[in-house]
Design an enzyme around this catalytic site. Structure first.
Site, PDB file in Angstrom:
ATOM      1  CD  GLU A 275      -2.927  -1.159   0.388  1.00  0.00           C
ATOM      2  OE1 GLU A 275      -3.178  -0.110  -0.219  1.00  0.00           O
ATOM      3  OE2 GLU A 275      -3.537  -2.226   0.188  1.00  0.00           O
ATOM      4  CB  CYS A 312      -2.752   6.450   2.290  1.00  0.00           C
ATOM      5  SG  CYS A 312      -3.999   5.458   3.120  1.00  0.00           S
TER       6      CYS A 312
HETATM    7  P1  NAP Z   1       8.100   5.042   4.878  1.00  0.00           P
HETATM    8  O1  NAP Z   1       9.159   6.017   5.209  1.00  0.00           O
HETATM    9  O2  NAP Z   1       8.198   4.327   3.593  1.00  0.00           O
HETATM   10  O3  NAP Z   1       8.062   4.025   6.100  1.00  0.00           O
HETATM   11  C1  NAP Z   1       7.119   2.993   6.147  1.00  0.00           C
HETATM   12  C2  NAP Z   1       7.666   1.864   6.985  1.00  0.00           C
HETATM   13  O4  NAP Z   1       8.773   1.242   6.325  1.00  0.00           O
HETATM   14  C3  NAP Z   1       8.190   2.291   8.348  1.00  0.00           C
HETATM   15  O5  NAP Z   1       7.836   1.316   9.299  1.00  0.00           O
HETATM   16  C4  NAP Z   1       9.692   2.321   8.127  1.00  0.00           C
HETATM   17  O6  NAP Z   1      10.423   2.163   9.328  1.00  0.00           O
HETATM   18  C5  NAP Z   1       9.870   1.130   7.225  1.00  0.00           C
HETATM   19  N1  NAP Z   1      11.104   1.125   6.465  1.00  0.00           N
HETATM   20  C6  NAP Z   1      11.881   2.175   6.102  1.00  0.00           C
HETATM   21  N2  NAP Z   1      12.930   1.734   5.369  1.00  0.00           N
HETATM   22  C7  NAP Z   1      12.816   0.378   5.270  1.00  0.00           C
HETATM   23  C8  NAP Z   1      13.581  -0.647   4.651  1.00  0.00           C
HETATM   24  N3  NAP Z   1      14.677  -0.368   3.968  1.00  0.00           N
HETATM   25  N4  NAP Z   1      13.177  -1.923   4.766  1.00  0.00           N
HETATM   26  C9  NAP Z   1      12.051  -2.225   5.449  1.00  0.00           C
HETATM   27  N5  NAP Z   1      11.283  -1.288   6.067  1.00  0.00           N
HETATM   28  C10 NAP Z   1      11.645  -0.007   5.970  1.00  0.00           C
HETATM   29  O7  NAP Z   1       6.658   5.719   4.893  1.00  0.00           O
HETATM   30  P2  NAP Z   1       6.040   6.705   5.997  1.00  0.00           P
HETATM   31  O8  NAP Z   1       6.735   8.003   5.872  1.00  0.00           O
HETATM   32  O9  NAP Z   1       5.965   6.052   7.329  1.00  0.00           O
HETATM   33  O10 NAP Z   1       4.531   6.835   5.492  1.00  0.00           O
HETATM   34  C11 NAP Z   1       4.091   7.821   4.621  1.00  0.00           C
HETATM   35  C12 NAP Z   1       3.760   7.242   3.268  1.00  0.00           C
HETATM   36  O11 NAP Z   1       2.931   6.097   3.407  1.00  0.00           O
HETATM   37  C13 NAP Z   1       2.978   8.194   2.390  1.00  0.00           C
HETATM   38  O12 NAP Z   1       3.558   8.229   1.120  1.00  0.00           O
HETATM   39  C14 NAP Z   1       1.590   7.587   2.320  1.00  0.00           C
HETATM   40  O13 NAP Z   1       0.912   7.830   1.112  1.00  0.00           O
HETATM   41  C15 NAP Z   1       1.859   6.142   2.482  1.00  0.00           C
HETATM   42  N6  NAP Z   1       0.690   5.491   3.065  1.00  0.00           N
HETATM   43  C16 NAP Z   1      -0.041   4.642   2.295  1.00  0.00           C
HETATM   44  C17 NAP Z   1      -1.145   3.998   2.822  1.00  0.00           C
HETATM   45  C18 NAP Z   1      -1.968   3.051   2.015  1.00  0.00           C
HETATM   46  O14 NAP Z   1      -2.773   2.341   2.596  1.00  0.00           O
HETATM   47  N7  NAP Z   1      -1.826   3.005   0.712  1.00  0.00           N
HETATM   48  C19 NAP Z   1      -1.508   4.236   4.151  1.00  0.00           C
HETATM   49  C20 NAP Z   1      -0.752   5.108   4.899  1.00  0.00           C
HETATM   50  C21 NAP Z   1       0.348   5.730   4.339  1.00  0.00           C
HETATM   51  P3  NAP Z   1      11.016   3.456  10.100  1.00  0.00           P
HETATM   52  O15 NAP Z   1       9.857   4.284  10.477  1.00  0.00           O
HETATM   53  O16 NAP Z   1      11.718   2.847  11.249  1.00  0.00           O
HETATM   54  O17 NAP Z   1      11.915   4.133   9.120  1.00  0.00           O
END
Ligand code: NAP
Length: 538
Positions: A275, A312
C-alpha cells in the site's frame, strides 16, 4: 509559519542514555529490550521527548521461528469461529485501555480527538467487523473456493479448490500515520485466518502500536507467539522471510521498491502486499448542480484537514468544470478559513500537527514544488497557531492551490505526480468529462476517487471508466448526502488498495482479505474424497 530545523528523533550515543522509558519488544514469547541506546520519540507540538525504541541485538531468527511454530500451530488448531472469539477478546482489552491510547496519540501524533478516533476507534471497528465475519464462517479449519468441477467425461473424478492458512508468519511494516488502525486492519484478517503476526510500526509513532500489543499480550487473550512487536530499525527483518511467510507493507513508494527487490521476495517468492502513496481525486461532474458543488466543497475541506492531510486516501486533486473554478475555490476556501490549527489539547483547535519535523519540512518542500505550477487560492500561512509555538510545533495551515485554466491542468506535472502528505490540495479545472477522466488517470493508479453529481447514469458511467485505475470509487449524490461513509474513510467491507502507483495491493474488502493469508490448492480426486472437504453443514 517556517521554523528552524529541530530534530524529531534523537539517536543517542552509547554512555549517553537519556531518561525516557525504553519500550520493550515482544519477540519469541518474551519482552526484550534492544541493546542500544535507541531512538527517542518526540511530541510534535511541544517538542518534548516521550519514550525510546530500539530493535538492536534482537535474535530475529529465533523470533520468526517461534512465531511460525508456536503461534502458527496454536492458531491453526482453532476454527474460524474460535479465532473470531479471540478477536472479540482483543477488542475488549483494547476498549478497556482506550483512554491511555488517546493520551499517547495526542502526545506522539499531535492529533485532535476527532482525528485520533479515526485511528483508534477505526481500528476497534475493523477488529469487531472481522470478528463478526469470522463467526459466520463457523467451526471449520479450511475454506472452499468455488464448486467442484468434473475433469473428464466420467463425473467421478473432479477438482475442488481449497483455501488453507499459510504456515508462515505475517510481517507487517507500517506507516506512521495510522499506528492503531494500521495494526488492526491487517492483524484482524491475519489472526482470523490462523496466521501469526509480527508488527514493525513506523518508528515516529511506534508507541501506540507497542502499547496496544503490550496490553493484549499481558492480558493473555492470544496464544503466545500469535502477536509480536518490534520497534525501531527494520534492519535484518526481511532477511528472515521464508517461502510461506507474507509481508504487508504500508508506506512510501521508495521503501516499497526496496521491499519488492529484496532477495527473500525475489528468490523465495514471498507474497507481498504493498500500500503506497496515491494522488487521489474528487470529481465534480459537468452540470452537477449547486447542491453537488456544496457536497464536494464540504468533503474536500474535510479530507484536507482530517489528520492534517496525513491520510493515504486524502483528496489531493479536485477536478471541477472550468466555468465553476472560482465558485469551487470560494466554497472550499470558506470552509478551510474556519479551520483552527494548533495544540490538540486546546478544545478550540480543529487541526493538530504533522507527525514530526522531517514531515513538516517535506510538506513545505512539496508545497513549494506545487506552487511553481499553481496559484494559491487559500493560504495555510494565514492560520495563526493556537496555543502552540510556531518555532517548535510541526503545524501547518490548510492550503488550497489551483491551476486556473484547463490548459494549465494539462501542462502541470507535479500536481499529478507529487503527493504532498499534508493539508494541501489543488483545484484542477477541466473542459469536458473526457478531459476530466484523462486528468484523473494521470495519477497512474490511485486508492480512491470520489464523484459528485445528481445524474445517476452519468455517475455510474464515470465510475466504470475509473474503476480499473482505482481501488475504490466513492459516489456522493444528494440522496446519500447524509448517509455516505466519507471519501477517505476505509470501511472493512470495501476494498482498500489501488493499482499502479498506489502499490498494487489489496486489503480488507470483507472476507476477501483472508485470501492473502491462505494458499489456494486444487484437490483432484474421487467425489467420495472431495465430499470430506465440504463442511458438515454444507
Ligand atoms: P516510509 O518512510 O516508507 O516508512 C514505512 C515503513 O517502512 C516504516 O515502518 C519504516 O520504518 C519502514 N522502512 C523504512 N525503510 C525500510 C527498509 N529499507 N526496509 C524495510 N522497512 C523499511 O513511509 P512513511 O513516511 O511512514 O509513510 C508515509 C507514506 O505512506 C505516504 O507516502 C503515504 O501515502 C503512504 N501510506 C499509504 C497507505 C496506504 O494504505 N496506501 C496508508 C498510509 C500511508 P522506520 O519508520 O523505522 O523508518
Amino acid at each position: 509559519m517556517t521554523s528552524p530545523d529541530k530534530p524529531d528523533s534523537v539517536e543517542h550515543a552509547e554512555n549517553d542514555f537519556p531518561m525516557t522509558e525504553l519500550l520493550p519488544n515482544f519477540l519469541a514469547g518474551r519482552w526484550q529490550n534492544g541493546s542500544g541506546a535507541g531512538t527517542e520519540l518526540v511530541d510534535p507540538v511541544l517538542g518534548t521527548p516521550l519514550v525510546r525504541v530500539d530493535a538492536s541485538g534482537m535474535d530475529l531468527a529465533e523470533a520468526f521461528t517461534f512465531a511460525r511454530k508456536q503461534g502458527g500451530s496454536a492458531l491453526r488448531q482453532l476454527s474460524y469461529r474460535q479465532r473470531a472469539v479471540l478477536l472479540v477478546d482483543v477488542g475488549k482489552v483494547l476498549q478497556a485501555n482506550r483512554e491511555a491510547y488517546y493520551e499517547i496519540a495526542t502526545a506522539n501524533s499531535g492529533t485532535v480527538k476527532n482525528d485520533t478516533a479515526v485511528d483508534i476507534d477505526g481500528g476497534f471497528f475493523t477488529l469487531g467487523s472481522y470478528a463478526k465475519m469470522g463467526d459466520s464462517l463457523g467451526d471449520r479449519h479450511h475454506l472452499l473456493d468455488g464448486d467442484s468441477a468434473r475433469l473428464g467425461k466420467d463425473p467421478l473424478f473432479q477438482s475442488q479448490h481449497v483455501m488453507t492458512p499459510t504456515r508462515g508468519v505475517a510481517l507487517f511494516i507500517n506507516a506512521f500515520n495510522f499506528p492503531a488502525w494500521g495494526l488492526w486492519e491487517k492483524a484482524a484478517p491475519a489472526l482470523l485466518s490462523g496466521v501469526p503476526v509480527i508488527i514493525k510500526p513506523a518508528t515516529a509513532t511506534a508507541w501506540l502500536t507497542q502499547r496496544m500489543v503490550q496490553d493484549v499480550v499481558n492480558a493473555g487473550v492470544l496464544p503466545v507467539g500469535a502477536l509480536s512487536v518490534i520497534c525501531g530499525s527494520s534492519a535484518g527483518l526481511l532477511d528472515q522471510l521464508q517461502a510461506f511467510d507474507v509481508v504487508s507493507f504500508t508506506g512510501s513508494a521508495e521503501t516499497a521498491a526496496v521491499i519488492r527487490s529484496h532477495p527473500a521476495v525475489t528468490q523465495r517468492s514471498v507474497r507481498v502486499n504493498i500500500e503506497a502513496d496515491s494522488l487521489n481525486s474528487a470529481l465534480l461532474l459537468p452540470d452537477a448542480g449547486a447542491e453537488a458543488l456544496e457536497l464536494l466543497a464540504k468533503e474536500v475541506a474535510r479530507e484536507m484537514t482530517v489528520k492534517s492531510g496525513q491520510k493515504c486516501t486524502a483528496i489531493r486533486r479536485v477536478l471541477v468544470p472550468q466555468a465553476l473554478y472560482q465558485e469551487a475555490a470560494a466554497a472550499i476556501g470558506a470552509r478551510l478559513a474556519k479551520t483552527t490549527v494548533g495544540n490538540p489539547r486546546n478544545e478550540t483547535v480543529r487541526m493538530g500537527a504533522l507527525v514530526n519535523r522531517a514531515q513538516f519540512n517535506t510538506v513545505l518542500e512539496g508545497l513549494a514544488l506545487l506552487k511553481a505550477e499553481a496559484e494559491v487560492l487559500h493560504d495555510g500561512a494565514a492560520h495563526a497557531l493556537i496555543d502552540a509555538d510556531p518555532t517548535i510545533a510541526c503545524c501547518v495551515g490548510p492550503t488550497l492551490l489551483g491551476l486556473r485554466t484547463a490548459d494549465a491542468s494539462d501542462a502541470s506535472q507535479h500536481v499529478h505526480d507529487t503527493e504532498v502528505f499534508g493539508p494541501v490540495a489543488t483545484l484542477v479545472p477541466y473542459r469536458d468529462i473526457a478531459h476530466a477522466l484523462a486528468l484523473i488517470r494521470r495519477g497512474q493508479g490511485s486508492l480512491v476517487t470520489s464523484l459528485y453529481g445528481s445524474d445517476s447514469a452519468a455517475l455510474a458511467s464515470a465510475a466504470l471508466e475509473l474503476a480499473d485505475s482505482h481501488g475504490r470509487v466513492h459516489i456522493i449524490s444528494p440522496d446519500v448526502a447524509a448517509l455516505h461513509t466519507g471519501h477517505g474513510n476505509v470501511m472493512p467491507q470495501s476494498l482498500h488498495g489501488g493499482p499502479g502507483r498506489a502499490g498494487g495491493g489489496e486489503e480488507l474488502g470483507g472476507l476477501r482479505a483472508l485470501n492473502f493469508y491462505h494458499r489456494r490448492s486444487a484437490v483432484q480426486a474421487s467425489t467420495a474424497v472431495l465430499a470430506h472437504l465440504k463442511p458438515v453443514s454444507e
